[in-house]
Design an enzyme around this catalytic site. Structure first.
Site, PDB file in Angstrom:
ATOM      1  N   SER A 183       0.790  -1.232   0.000  1.00 29.80           N
ATOM      2  CA  SER A 183       0.000   0.000   0.000  1.00 29.80           C
ATOM      3  C   SER A 183       0.820   1.278   0.000  1.00 29.80           C
ATOM      4  O   SER A 183       0.307   2.328  -0.359  1.00 29.80           O
ATOM      5  CB  SER A 183      -0.951  -0.005   1.197  1.00 29.80           C
ATOM      6  N   HIS A 211      -5.876  -4.473  -1.308  1.00 29.91           N
ATOM      7  CA  HIS A 211      -5.706  -3.287  -2.163  1.00 29.91           C
ATOM      8  C   HIS A 211      -5.776  -3.638  -3.647  1.00 29.91           C
ATOM      9  O   HIS A 211      -5.668  -2.750  -4.491  1.00 29.91           O
ATOM     10  CB  HIS A 211      -4.360  -2.600  -1.894  1.00 29.91           C
ATOM     11  N   LYS A 242     -12.672  -1.661   1.179  1.00 29.63           N
ATOM     12  CA  LYS A 242     -11.940  -0.800   0.228  1.00 29.63           C
ATOM     13  C   LYS A 242     -12.745  -0.703  -1.074  1.00 29.63           C
ATOM     14  O   LYS A 242     -13.811  -0.120  -1.070  1.00 29.63           O
ATOM     15  CB  LYS A 242     -10.516  -1.314   0.060  1.00 29.63           C
TER      16      LYS A 242
HETATM   17  C1  LIG Z   1      -6.786  -2.589   4.646  1.00 27.89           C
HETATM   18  C2  LIG Z   1      -6.081  -3.865   4.733  1.00 27.89           C
HETATM   19  C3  LIG Z   1      -6.456  -4.840   5.664  1.00 27.89           C
HETATM   20  C4  LIG Z   1      -7.513  -4.585   6.705  1.00 27.89           C
HETATM   21  O1  LIG Z   1      -8.780  -4.618   6.144  1.00 27.89           O
HETATM   22  P1  LIG Z   1     -10.048  -4.281   7.075  1.00 27.89           P
HETATM   23  O2  LIG Z   1     -11.180  -4.997   6.443  1.00 27.89           O
HETATM   24  O3  LIG Z   1     -10.187  -2.794   7.076  1.00 27.89           O
HETATM   25  O4  LIG Z   1      -9.732  -4.803   8.438  1.00 27.89           O
HETATM   26  C5  LIG Z   1      -5.808  -6.058   5.641  1.00 27.89           C
HETATM   27  N1  LIG Z   1      -4.818  -6.309   4.759  1.00 27.89           N
HETATM   28  C6  LIG Z   1      -4.407  -5.387   3.872  1.00 27.89           C
HETATM   29  C7  LIG Z   1      -3.314  -5.713   2.916  1.00 27.89           C
HETATM   30  C8  LIG Z   1      -5.026  -4.136   3.834  1.00 27.89           C
HETATM   31  O5  LIG Z   1      -4.603  -3.228   2.957  1.00 27.89           O
END
Ligand SMILES: *Cc1c(COP(=O)(O)O)cnc(C)c1O
Length: 396
Positions: A183, A211, A242
């Site tokens: 990210s 992502h 996301k």
């Molecule tokens: C955002 C993210 C998470 C966490 O996701 P949530 O559903 O908000 O807990 C886990 N792994 C990665 C790679 C992320 O970017």
């Protein structure tokens, strides 16, 4: 006792502030979207949400969520195995498996929980987890909860991965784990090479598509689509928070015996509440929408390509990316903060990241593109970057 503890907490908080690492939260009073309103009344263009497909404010998803509240109520007041499973939860699990071409899916309250609950039930001290050094915090925490031997390889470094795999031959089972898209840089894990090394060195593969799902690959199936690896990865985790609507929820999808054992043993699944039916219903609609049309993914890809091309032509130093994340490298921490503050004054909301979120001397502004952005939004941001880039001496 609290008097002393309070002193200790105040000391820690002031250390965080002195180090310039204190996180302040900006308050938004409008729905999430390309244009948002802050509580100061300022309207800004949002370039820092994970709202990659612009679905956070999508009318079809909102309608699906509202109608699910009418026929399934608001909350479940239960974990899944007691009385927290509705037809909507089962249908969403099937839809996610269909979307990724996997055998079965298990839902969690968040991907943080999916990653927190995936390792411990599957692997023991006889086994090995080989993890990319830049993996998400939730993977790191999940690995900590598991007794398996830990190996770490440098970000996306296949020579190092192979060395670690050789060391891990002592163990019974081996699982390589990687983020699909990292990210902070926006780079994609070289999953084709990872799978090849796994085959050669008798290991399994897990990829976190948080992502990349909805974003990477022609139809948004993630890095497994980008590298044509459908069915070749044992475990995929991802988030509904996301690209997939942006509300809440996570999942693990993959081989059916793995999912079956997780339903029996995964602690965040067994001991934490079920997602509300409205989220499951909107999730079902989201997958249906993405199967029906590729419009949003296409628009996101066009937006990302356009923004990166224009910024590169202006002379900005952009990290190589295959995702909707564009890291504009500034290297200097103070400069990254000044640049982001000036952009906000111009109505462009982005975040400048610096150590320890990224390595020392690698400060940057991270821009996240979205299918919600129109060309005029992108042009306004590019123009603001150009003007401030000149003013601050980043551009010649
Ligand atoms: C955002 C993210 C998470 C966490 O996701 P949530 O559903 O908000 O807990 C886990 N792994 C990665 C790679 C992320 O970017």
């Amino acid at each position: 006792m609290y008097n002393n503890f309070q002193k200790h907490l105040k000391q820690t908080l002031s250390e965080i502030k002195e180090a310039g690492l204190y996180k302040n939260e900006r308050i938004i009073v409008s729905p999430q979207g390309a244009e948002i309103t802050l509580n100061t009344g300022q309207k800004v263009l949002n370039f820092c949400a994970n709202n990659y497909l612009g679905l956070s404010g999508n009318a079809e998803l909102i309608a699906a969520a509202k109608s699910a509240m009418d026929d399934h109520g608001y909350g479940m007041s239960s974990v899944r195995f007691i009385c927290g499973t509705t037809d909507l939860h089962k249908k969403l699990e099937a839809k996610i498996a269909e979307f990724f071409g996997t055998e079965d899916t298990i839902l969690y309250a968040a991907c943080f929980d999916a990653n927190g609950g995936v390792f411990e039930p599957l692997l023991t001290e006889e086994d090995a987890i080989i993890s990319d050094a830049l993996n998400h915090a939730s993977i790191i925490d999940g690995v900590r909860l598991c007794k398996a031997q830990r190996y770490r390889y440098e970000n996306a470094n296949m020579t190092d991965l192979e060395e670690q795999l050789k060391l891990a031959q002592k163990q019974r089972f081996r699982l390589i784990v990687t983020d699909g898209v990292f990210s902070m840089d926006g780079n994609v894990a070289p999953l084709d090479k990872i799978v090849a090394l796994a085959e050669k060195n008798d290991a399994m593969v897990m990829v976190d598509e948080s992502h990349s799902a909805g974003v990477v690959g022609k139809t948004g199936r993630g890095v497994t689509e980008l590298f044509d690896l459908k069915g070749k990865v044992e475990i995929i985790t991802g988030t509904l928070g996301k690209a997939f609507g942006g509300a809440i929820g996570g999942f693990t999808t993959g081989k059916k015996e793995i999912i079956e054992l997780l339903r029996q043993r995964s602690r965040p699944y067994l001991f934490s509440n079920s997602i509300p039916p409205l989220v499951a219903a909107a999730g079902i609609r989201m997958v249906e929408m993405m199967t029906r049309t590729n419009e949003l993914q296409d628009k996101l890809h066009r937006n990302s390509e356009y923004f990166i091309k224009e910024m590169t032509e202006l002379g900005f130093d952009i990290k190589p990316t295959k995702s909707a994340i564009c890291a504009v490298m500034l290297y200097d921490a103070r400069l990254s903060q000044e640049f982001a503050a000036k952009l906000l004054d111009e109505g462009i909301y982005v975040i400048g990241f610096y150590y320890p979120v990224v390595p020392k001397g690698q400060a940057r502004i991270r821009v996240q593109l979205s299918a919600a952005h129109e060309k005029e939004h992108l042009d306004k941001a590019i123009e603001a970057f150009r003007r401030i880039g000149k003013e601050l001496g980043v551009l010649k």
